[in-house]
Write an enzyme that holds these catalytic residues in place. Structure first.
Site, PDB file in Angstrom:
ATOM      1  N   TYR A 123      -0.633  23.314 -19.478  1.00  0.00           N
ATOM      2  CA  TYR A 123      -0.283  24.645 -19.897  1.00  0.00           C
ATOM      3  C   TYR A 123      -1.201  25.427 -20.639  1.00  0.00           C
ATOM      4  CZ  TYR A 123       4.428  23.087 -19.125  1.00  0.00           C
ATOM      5  OH  TYR A 123       5.634  22.529 -18.567  1.00  0.00           O
ATOM      6  N   PHE A 405      13.076  19.827 -27.242  1.00  0.00           N
ATOM      7  CA  PHE A 405      14.114  20.510 -26.518  1.00  0.00           C
ATOM      8  C   PHE A 405      13.882  20.889 -25.071  1.00  0.00           C
ATOM      9  CE2 PHE A 405      10.876  22.956 -29.181  1.00  0.00           C
ATOM     10  CZ  PHE A 405      10.243  23.868 -28.192  1.00  0.00           C
TER      11      PHE A 405
HETATM   12  C1  LIG Z   1       4.062  20.426 -13.265  1.00  0.00           C
HETATM   13  C2  LIG Z   1       5.040  21.246 -12.028  1.00  0.00           C
HETATM   14  C3  LIG Z   1       6.031  22.306 -12.902  1.00  0.00           C
HETATM   15  C4  LIG Z   1       3.994  22.370 -11.443  1.00  0.00           C
HETATM   16  O1  LIG Z   1       4.445  23.062 -10.566  1.00  0.00           O
HETATM   17  P1  LIG Z   1       3.679  23.598  -9.358  1.00  0.00           P
HETATM   18  O2  LIG Z   1       4.578  24.931  -8.856  1.00  0.00           O
HETATM   19  O3  LIG Z   1       3.248  22.948  -8.503  1.00  0.00           O
HETATM   20  O4  LIG Z   1       2.434  24.532 -10.220  1.00  0.00           O
HETATM   21  P2  LIG Z   1       1.674  25.570  -9.618  1.00  0.00           P
HETATM   22  O5  LIG Z   1       1.425  25.681  -8.062  1.00  0.00           O
HETATM   23  O6  LIG Z   1       2.289  27.068 -10.142  1.00  0.00           O
HETATM   24  O7  LIG Z   1       0.262  25.432 -10.338  1.00  0.00           O
HETATM   25  C5  LIG Z   1       0.127  26.224 -11.537  1.00  0.00           C
HETATM   26  C6  LIG Z   1      -1.160  25.806 -12.108  1.00  0.00           C
HETATM   27  O8  LIG Z   1      -0.813  24.387 -12.746  1.00  0.00           O
HETATM   28  C7  LIG Z   1      -1.539  23.306 -12.147  1.00  0.00           C
HETATM   29  N1  LIG Z   1      -0.979  22.215 -12.085  1.00  0.00           N
HETATM   30  C8  LIG Z   1       0.185  21.974 -11.491  1.00  0.00           C
HETATM   31  N2  LIG Z   1       0.916  20.641 -11.745  1.00  0.00           N
HETATM   32  C9  LIG Z   1      -0.037  20.098 -12.612  1.00  0.00           C
HETATM   33  C10 LIG Z   1      -0.058  18.823 -13.245  1.00  0.00           C
HETATM   34  N3  LIG Z   1       0.724  17.973 -13.007  1.00  0.00           N
HETATM   35  N4  LIG Z   1      -0.931  18.775 -14.217  1.00  0.00           N
HETATM   36  C11 LIG Z   1      -1.901  19.644 -14.384  1.00  0.00           C
HETATM   37  N5  LIG Z   1      -1.981  20.890 -13.872  1.00  0.00           N
HETATM   38  C12 LIG Z   1      -1.052  21.034 -12.938  1.00  0.00           C
HETATM   39  C13 LIG Z   1      -2.149  23.725 -11.088  1.00  0.00           C
HETATM   40  O9  LIG Z   1      -3.397  23.232 -10.561  1.00  0.00           O
HETATM   41  C14 LIG Z   1      -2.270  25.289 -11.127  1.00  0.00           C
HETATM   42  O10 LIG Z   1      -3.402  25.506 -11.781  1.00  0.00           O
HETATM   43  P3  LIG Z   1      -4.446  26.867 -11.262  1.00  0.00           P
HETATM   44  O11 LIG Z   1      -3.390  27.971 -11.412  1.00  0.00           O
HETATM   45  O12 LIG Z   1      -5.332  27.153 -12.766  1.00  0.00           O
HETATM   46  O13 LIG Z   1      -5.004  26.756 -10.095  1.00  0.00           O
HETATM   47  C15 LIG Z   1       5.437  20.512 -11.003  1.00  0.00           C
HETATM   48  O14 LIG Z   1       4.506  19.632 -10.343  1.00  0.00           O
HETATM   49  C16 LIG Z   1       6.628  19.414 -11.446  1.00  0.00           C
HETATM   50  O15 LIG Z   1       7.745  19.734 -11.390  1.00  0.00           O
HETATM   51  N6  LIG Z   1       6.206  18.331 -12.120  1.00  0.00           N
HETATM   52  C17 LIG Z   1       7.251  17.323 -12.541  1.00  0.00           C
HETATM   53  C18 LIG Z   1       8.005  17.686 -13.707  1.00  0.00           C
HETATM   54  C19 LIG Z   1       7.045  18.162 -15.090  1.00  0.00           C
HETATM   55  O16 LIG Z   1       6.189  17.714 -15.188  1.00  0.00           O
HETATM   56  N7  LIG Z   1       7.509  19.284 -15.455  1.00  0.00           N
HETATM   57  C20 LIG Z   1       6.752  19.595 -16.684  1.00  0.00           C
HETATM   58  C21 LIG Z   1       7.770  19.352 -17.792  1.00  0.00           C
HETATM   59  S1  LIG Z   1       6.927  20.041 -19.369  1.00  0.00           S
END
Ligand SMILES: CC(C)(COP(=O)(O)OP(=O)(O)OC[C@H]1O[C@@H](n2cnc3c(N)ncnc32)[C@H](O)[C@@H]1OP(=O)(O)O)[C@@H](O)C(=O)NCCC(=O)NCCS
Length: 405
Positions: A123, A405
């Protein structure tokens, strides 16, 4: 990206939008009870989803909270249910949903967004800064003596969670108003979430229990907890899992914790999501037995720097000018003059320069400007500006949010 990003139009769509995060908890379909409870505390239009052929492949929502900040309260978006199916990750879905959600929250007059992160690297890129740490304890009950003789106060009663709201809600509200990081709970929130005990939330633990301490004829502290009874070769090996315990005075807080520490049959007392200034650290004769361990807590994002900074109070006279860098919400970028009575845009030369995430870190009082400077997360452009900023931003209590939450 061949997906439509839009807010949910109905509770049914909202049920779909939480399917992606549910996937990571091992579920392939929405948990109907969980979805129904969510619809009671979150309007459907506050949940965004990425739609592909009528199916949600990603979801992200925000509770409408009233967040306590040092010296005040502010409308805040409690960001939650972030999830993108593994088939669609790494394609910008989260980024697109975050754009839509934070823009909407900003337009609706919520100056702050905040969240709990399952992974701490996600984030920061969206302008969230680590705003608090939270503590966890695992205390052998036999080492739980207080440092001084305990003078009991009040009387503890067990109350059914189903009827506990009238006792616990006023205590919670008295704690909320003076604790940065906590949010006000509606009656619906108490019923749908905090005091609810559906089977799927129990795991292997016992029923949700509620103990209320009455002092001078009125409820002054409460504890929500579960018992995990276990014996190994005849010896007690179980634990009490404290979900939340709080009192409206130091005496009441001490008494409700003594109650928890004195429950028979249990070898250990476990608790999570405690604030860093929790009184147990100084109440116990052997604080190291708490095994107090830290993890990151709240992450805060200022969506509207002026409104957010104006909502909290400041302690010292004087003012400083901060040059804020904000790529994701560029309307915040630029120089802001912060004084105890006013926050406004300015052309004056800045004395500090930082990313908006650094402002999120100091906003609730969980970190100081000195800590940011030691981690090279703020530039001191004028000598003495860090010390001045600390005297202006200081806060009496550590931020605390007793629930994820
Ligand atoms: C984390 C999650 C929501 C990311 O979704 P995503 O659609 O793949 O993310 P995006 O492609 O929009 O990536 C956005 C940015 O976040 C980064 N990012 C994505 N997943 C990440 C992770 N697990 N850890 C760190 N960075 C991450 C990407 O590199 C990208 O960075 P940039 O824009 O600076 O290049 C998804 O992988 C997921 O659902 N993970 C499991 C559930 C989870 O952890 N949810 C968060 C709960 S707080």
């Amino acid at each position: 990206m061949d997906l439509e990003i839009r807010a949910c139009a109905s509770p049914e769509e909202m049920g779909q939008a939480i399917t992606p995060i549910g996937y990571y908890f091992g579920r392939t379909a929405p948990n109907a009870d969980q979805a129904e409870r969510l619809t009671r505390v979150m309007p459907a239009q506050r949940v965004y989803a990425a739609w592909e052929g009528g199916r949600a492949v990603g979801g992200l929502g925000a509770f409408p909270f009233q967040l306590t900040v040092p010296g005040g309260r502010v409308p805040a978006a409690g960001v939650t249910v972030a999830g993108v199916l593994p088939t669609h990750r790494g394609r910008g879905v989260l980024r697109a949903m975050m754009r839509a959600l934070l823009d909407a929250c900003h337009q609706q007059g919520e100056p702050v967004a905040y969240l709990w992160a399952t992974e701490d690297t996600i984030y920061g890129r969206f302008g969230f800064g680590l705003a608090s740490f939270t503590g966890e304890i695992d205390l052998p009950r036999e080492r739980s003596a207080f440092h001084a003789p305990f003078a009991a106060c009040g009387r503890v009663q067990l109350v059914s969670p189903a009827t506990a709201e009238e006792f616990v809600a006023p205590i919670y509200e008295r704690v909320v108003v003076e604790t940065p990081g906590m949010f006000a709970r509606s009656s619906v929130w108490w019923q749908a979430r905090t005091l609810a005990d559906p089977e799927w939330r129990r795991g292997t633990s016992g029923d949700l229990q509620c103990a209320v301490l009455e002092n001078d004829g009125r409820p002054a502290a409460y504890a929500l907890y579960r018992m995990n009874s276990a014996f190994e070769r005849g010896l007690q090996a179980g634990s009490v899992a404290v979900i939340e315990a709080m009192g409206d005075s130091p005496e009441a807080t001490r008494a409700i914790w003594r109650y928890l520490l004195d429950i028979d049959w249990l070898a250990r007392v476990r608790a999570w999501l405690l604030p860093l200034d929790h009184p147990l650290l100084l109440l116990l004769a052997e604080p190291r037995r708490l095994g107090f361990s830290l993890r990151d807590g709240l992450w805060v994002r200022l969506l509207d720097v002026k409104a957010a900074l104006s909502a909290r109070s400041y302690h010292a006279q004087g003012s400083l000018v901060i040059d804020v860098i904000d790529e994701f919400c560029p309307w915040n970028a630029g120089r802001w003059r912060i004084a105890s009575d006013q926050v406004q845009r300015t052309d004056e030369a800045p004395s500090l320069r930082c990313n908006v995430s650094a402002l999120g870190s100091v906003y609730l009082g969980g970190f100081s400007w000195t800590q940011l400077a030691h981690a090279l997360r703020v530039d001191e452009l004028v000598s003495g500006a860090i010390a001045l900023a600390d005297s202006i931003f200081q806060s009496r209590k550590s931020p605390w949010c007793p629930e994820i939450f």
